[in-house]
Design an enzyme around this catalytic site. Structure first.
Site, PDB file in Angstrom:
ATOM      1  CB  VAL A   5      -0.969   0.037   1.202  1.00 33.89           C
ATOM      2  CG1 VAL A   5      -1.967  -1.083   1.102  1.00 33.89           C
ATOM      3  CG2 VAL A   5      -0.219  -0.015   2.512  1.00 33.89           C
ATOM      4  CB  CYS A   6       0.845   4.357  -1.915  1.00 36.60           C
ATOM      5  SG  CYS A   6      -0.820   4.931  -1.886  1.00 36.60           S
ATOM      6  N   GLY A   7       0.197   4.152   1.353  1.00 36.42           N
ATOM      7  CA  GLY A   7       0.229   4.850   2.628  1.00 36.42           C
ATOM      8  C   GLY A   7       0.786   3.941   3.695  1.00 36.42           C
ATOM      9  CG  ASP A   8       4.606   1.585   3.575  1.00 33.42           C
ATOM     10  OD1 ASP A   8       5.346   0.800   3.003  1.00 33.42           O
ATOM     11  OD2 ASP A   8       4.997   2.703   3.978  1.00 33.42           O
TER      12      ASP A   8
END
Lengths: 180, 189
Positions: free
Chosen positions: A58-61
């Site tokens: 996920v990019c908001g990790d």
């Protein structure tokens, strides 16, 4: 409030080091040719963020999130160290790709040894828990939190812990902190 | 299990679609360049259509600027459109053109929305809305926002699966039914 409720969940999972414990010292690679020793970081608050693996899809990790919040951590004079069992070369590639501005430590050999010392290792999976520790300037754990492994814990708990650690002094109080 | 709560209540600096008195208040912390937010966008729109007056939707900024280099300016662009009464039009425009968020495109969108483009460009250049976007971000961090998109339903962080439209809408509908069933004490607002 959130902290207390969350801590009661920890009983069912790994037993991570609790507040009041002196953080066990360790030396881990922070780069293929560099080693970082925890005890050498004394004198300012340290955030230890154990996490399962680089390259979370996920990019908001979690690490990307903390990267964005780094300036807020630094307002408390705190440094952030990410720790997973990934190797130093893997960390280097991940950090470059995500443009991370804080060190990622490799708990790689013996695998997970430091995570185990902190009670933050998932033997069944072979990787670290998603566990957070805030250490004071003397290296004592002042707050810890174990998140369900698939839930990114965010940073509110860390900031609250840093706030309680650092009596609000003129140097540290900005309008944004007083009125978040 | 999850105790993360929205610490900044819905207020008059927010962009609010619907009535804050609605039984369900959905707050999204989003990033116009985030592909997951792009996937969530039509789902939220569907939820808004389905729940109609039962749902109040609030959008706040959470640009992950290190991974999404255009996200902050895009957020400021939506605010600049907002000062001309067209926040939601720009919000739609940006989510529908996530791959074209360079500044020249932002000016094109402003023009397409019949904004005063000179004023719009000036506000972007002067960073008039930088503070608002940063305040949204900081408030989000304090509320336990853990990536984008993060949703809060009536003030509680939603850790479930928003990516399944049917399931997400069902959760929102259940909350609405719950609030209706337990009035007047059910509402926490």
């Amino acid at each position: 409030m959130a902290t207390q409720a969350n801590q009661s969940n920890q009983v069912e999972q790994s037993k991570i080091l609790a507040a009041g414990t002196t953080a066990p010292d360790f030396a881990l690679r922070s780069a293929p040719d560099k080693t970082m020793r925890l005890s050498e970081q004394r004198g300012r608050p340290i955030i230890l963020a154990f996490y399962p693996a680089d390259w979370s899809p996920v990019c908001g990790d979690q690490m990307a999130l903390y990267n964005e919040i780094l300036p807020d951590f630094r307002e408390y004079g705190a440094d952030l160290l990410g720790i997973s069992v990934d190797g130093a070369w893997c960390h280097a590639a991940f950090a470059r790709d995500r443009r991370l501005h804080f060190p990622l430590l490799s708990d790689f050999e013996p695998k997970g040894a430091v995570s185990r010392m902190y009670g933050a290792y998932r033997t069944q999976d072979g990787f670290s828990e998603r566990a957070l520790f805030v250490l004071d300037r003397d290296g004592v754990v002042r707050w810890s939190y174990l998140s369900p492994v698939n839930v990114n814990p965010g940073a509110d708990g860390i900031l609250n812990a840093l706030e309680s650690l650092t009596p609000r002094s003129p140097a540290f109080s900005t309008p944004a902190q007083v009125h978040p | 299990m999850n105790m993360s709560q929205l610490v900044v209540p819905v207020n008059d600096r927010d962009h609010v679609a619907g009535s804050v008195e609605a039984p369900v208040v959905l707050v999204e912390y989003g990033d116009f360049e985030c592909p997951h937010c792009g996937r969530a966008y039509p789902i939220v729109e569907a939820a808004r259509r389905y729940l109609s007056d039962e749902l109040c939707f609030v959008y706040r900024h959470f640009p992950l600027a290190e991974v999404h280099p255009h996200a902050t300016l895009a957020a400021e662009a939506s605010e600049a459109a907002g000062t001309q009464g067209k926040f939601w039009d720009m919000h739609h425009m940006l989510f529908e053109h996530q791959n074209a968020l360079d500044e020249p495109y932002l000016l094109v969108y402003a023009d397409e929305l019949h904004l005063d483009v000179t004023r719009f460009a000036t506000e972007l250049a002067e960073g008039v809305h930088t503070r608002k976007v940063r305040d949204d971000f900081r408030g989000g961090v304090r509320s336990g926002v853990n990536g984008t998109p993060t949703f809060f339903i009536n003030g509680a962080r939603f850790d479930g699966n928003w990516a399944d439209p049917g399931a997400f809408i069902a959760v929102l509908a259940q909350v609405a039914a719950y609030v209706h069933g337990s009035e007047p004490i059910g509402s926490d607002r």
